[in-house]
Write an enzyme that holds these catalytic residues in place. Structure first.
Site, PDB file in Angstrom:
ATOM      1  N   GLU A  67      -1.154  -0.512  -4.091  1.00 35.30           N
ATOM      2  CA  GLU A  67      -2.390   0.198  -3.797  1.00 35.30           C
ATOM      3  C   GLU A  67      -2.147   1.704  -3.687  1.00 35.30           C
ATOM      4  O   GLU A  67      -1.168   2.140  -3.079  1.00 35.30           O
ATOM      5  CB  GLU A  67      -2.964  -0.324  -2.472  1.00 35.30           C
ATOM      6  CG  GLU A  67      -4.248   0.351  -2.045  1.00 35.30           C
ATOM      7  CD  GLU A  67      -4.834  -0.293  -0.808  1.00 35.30           C
ATOM      8  OE1 GLU A  67      -5.587   0.381  -0.077  1.00 35.30           O
ATOM      9  OE2 GLU A  67      -4.536  -1.486  -0.555  1.00 35.30           O
ATOM     10  N   HIS A 106     -12.110  -2.681  -0.023  1.00 34.00           N
ATOM     11  CA  HIS A 106     -11.351  -2.104   1.081  1.00 34.00           C
ATOM     12  C   HIS A 106     -12.176  -2.241   2.356  1.00 34.00           C
ATOM     13  O   HIS A 106     -13.370  -1.979   2.355  1.00 34.00           O
ATOM     14  CB  HIS A 106     -11.109  -0.625   0.755  1.00 34.00           C
ATOM     15  CG  HIS A 106     -10.358   0.147   1.779  1.00 34.00           C
ATOM     16  ND1 HIS A 106     -10.989   0.927   2.724  1.00 34.00           N
ATOM     17  CD2 HIS A 106      -9.033   0.285   2.001  1.00 34.00           C
ATOM     18  CE1 HIS A 106     -10.081   1.528   3.465  1.00 34.00           C
ATOM     19  NE2 HIS A 106      -8.876   1.157   3.057  1.00 34.00           N
ATOM     20  N   HIS A 121      -0.476   4.148  -0.141  1.00 34.46           N
ATOM     21  CA  HIS A 121      -1.307   5.022   0.706  1.00 34.46           C
ATOM     22  C   HIS A 121      -1.397   6.451   0.166  1.00 34.46           C
ATOM     23  O   HIS A 121      -1.714   7.390   0.910  1.00 34.46           O
ATOM     24  CB  HIS A 121      -0.750   5.037   2.136  1.00 34.46           C
ATOM     25  CG  HIS A 121      -1.813   4.997   3.193  1.00 34.46           C
ATOM     26  ND1 HIS A 121      -2.144   6.081   3.962  1.00 34.46           N
ATOM     27  CD2 HIS A 121      -2.609   3.991   3.613  1.00 34.46           C
ATOM     28  CE1 HIS A 121      -3.097   5.771   4.819  1.00 34.46           C
ATOM     29  NE2 HIS A 121      -3.401   4.492   4.614  1.00 34.46           N
ATOM     30  N   ASP A 140       0.840  -1.188   0.000  1.00 34.43           N
ATOM     31  CA  ASP A 140       0.000   0.000   0.000  1.00 34.43           C
ATOM     32  C   ASP A 140       0.882   1.248   0.000  1.00 34.43           C
ATOM     33  O   ASP A 140       1.568   1.538   0.974  1.00 34.43           O
ATOM     34  CB  ASP A 140      -0.898  -0.018   1.248  1.00 34.43           C
ATOM     35  CG  ASP A 140      -1.987   1.040   1.193  1.00 34.43           C
ATOM     36  OD1 ASP A 140      -1.966   1.877   0.268  1.00 34.43           O
ATOM     37  OD2 ASP A 140      -2.866   1.029   2.078  1.00 34.43           O
ATOM     38  N   GLU A 160     -10.606   3.185  -2.290  1.00 30.17           N
ATOM     39  CA  GLU A 160     -11.163   3.486  -0.974  1.00 30.17           C
ATOM     40  C   GLU A 160     -11.607   4.935  -0.861  1.00 30.17           C
ATOM     41  O   GLU A 160     -12.470   5.265  -0.047  1.00 30.17           O
ATOM     42  CB  GLU A 160     -10.155   3.173   0.127  1.00 30.17           C
ATOM     43  CG  GLU A 160      -8.951   4.091   0.156  1.00 30.17           C
ATOM     44  CD  GLU A 160      -7.899   3.657   1.160  1.00 30.17           C
ATOM     45  OE1 GLU A 160      -7.952   4.126   2.304  1.00 30.17           O
ATOM     46  OE2 GLU A 160      -7.041   2.831   0.789  1.00 30.17           O
TER      47      GLU A 160
END
Length: 395
Positions: free
Chosen positions: A210, A286, A186, A184, A236
């Site tokens: 991700e 998610h 982020h 991730d 997400e």
């Protein structure tokens, strides 16, 4: 004519570690549970529920799609994280009621199952990635075959390449345990750093990367997708089918990650699943959230041909309260009376068989804990990160 199930009560419960549960009751004594968690924005969601309560107490709970369309379309401003998260909790609760009224799991109402079990993954490492090998081995013992980890700590717009080498080594170390690993980003890395890290990770075959860039960058993510073979996942911070559209049309996305507590509940998650299938994009919802959101995801996973893997928040680092002395920590199973339905076997959980969402919520514990939490603790807030020069960095 079937008897209407008029909504008589809509309640919200702020509970640790950072969740917002929704309880909907009808005049025929049916109770449905939803989750409208929006991490770090609890009070805004509670305000949105005051509006939904005014609009829908007295409405027929059977009319899920009309309530959804009214909540979404019947006001000038629509969409966004706050309104969609509030709508999500209501929608999930209405599906729970519908399944309980008819005595079947929600997945039966969505067309029936296309699989016999549901693959899941767990988190390792926190925002300062360390001890990932030890955590990965723990996840293997817990039954997982795949994990996800944060790639980096805070990174500036253009940072030293050495900031990326540790991330690559950690991925290599976790892969050596025999687990598949997703990484991730982020949204912490900007383009100059993200494309470097993506290339460095490519030989080690992550399950996916991700949010390699912020979700405001569909063109740049599409460019990155053309430059690497690693699957790109995101979603997400996208809240409707329309938000996914540019990523799909630009071929920027391999794995869609809508969050059932943010994207409009089971109704919209099911529609996003169908839309992404048309583009040959996998579905991996998610869900670093509570048991209600997780159960809602499982209902859609059972019915979606393009479903690939489900995030599971059991023992995730977010569930640890920063003040352990407060005694208000909670985990995925805390508020459930039947936690065994989430048991992990060979990296999978079983299809939920109970009516509605298939989970039983300990209402007494929810009410007691929520009252204590509101009285003693402020709502959860994510940290604010700054670089060595004092400027804000992406968390």
């Amino acid at each position: 004519m079937p008897t209407p199930s008029l909504i008589t009560k809509l309640e919200v419960f702020r509970v640790p570690p950072r969740w917002l549960f929704v309880r909907v009751e009808t005049q025929d004594n049916l109770v449905g549970w939803g989750e409208g968690t929006l991490e770090g924005h609890t009070e805004a969601i509670e305000g949105a529920y005051a509006d939904l309560r005014e609009r829908f107490v007295g409405a027929d709970a059977d009319n899920i799609q009309d309530i959804w369309q009214t909540a979404y379309r019947a006001r000038f401003y629509r969409g966004g994280p706050v309104l969609m998260s509030a709508l999500s909790g209501l929608d999930i609760a209405l599906w729970d009621i519908k399944g309980k009224k008819l005595g079947v799991p929600v997945w039966q109402l969505l067309g029936g199952k296309v699989r016999e079990r549901i693959k899941v993954y767990g988190w390792i490492g926190g925002d300062s990635p360390s001890d990932v090998v030890e955590n990965a081995l723990e996840r293997r013992q817990q039954g997982f075959t795949a994990v996800k980890m944060n790639g980096t700590d805070a990174v500036s717009w253009l940072d030293s390449p050495s900031e990326l080498l540790d991330a690559v080594q950690r991925v290599k170390d976790v892969r050596a345990t025999g687990l598949d690993v997703a990484v991730d980003f982020h949204g912490r890395l900007h383009k100059s750093m993200a494309k470097q890290l993506a290339k460095l990770l490519e030989p080690h075959q992550p399950l996916f990367i991700e949010e390699p860039l912020l979700p405001t960058q569909p063109e740049e993510i599409a460019d990155l997708a053309r430059a690497i073979s690693t699957p790109i996942a995101l979603g997400e911070r996208l809240f409707t089918r329309s938000d996914f559209r540019p990523y799909l049309e630009k071929r920027a996305l391999d794995v869609a990650q809508p969050d059932v507590a943010h994207c409009g509940g089971i109704s919209e998650l099911h529609r996003i699943a169908a839309l992404t299938e048309m583009y040959d994009v996998a579905l991996a919802p998610h869900c670093p959230l509570g048991p209600i959101a997780f159960a809602a995801c499982l209902q859609v996973a059972v019915t979606s041909p393009n479903f690939a893997i489900q995030e599971m928040s059991w023992k995730i680092h977010y569930n640890k309260h920063p003040d352990e002395a407060a005694g208000l920590e909670a985990d995925l199973h805390t508020y459930m009376s039947n936690p065994s339905v989430f048991d992990i076997v060979d990296g999978h959980v079983a299809v939920l068989q109970g009516p509605g969402l298939g989970i039983e919520i300990n209402e007494g514990l929810v009410r007691e804990t929520s009252a204590k939490y509101i009285a003693e603790q402020k709502p959860w807030r994510n940290p604010v990160w700054r670089g060595e020069d004092g400027s804000v960095r992406e968390w």
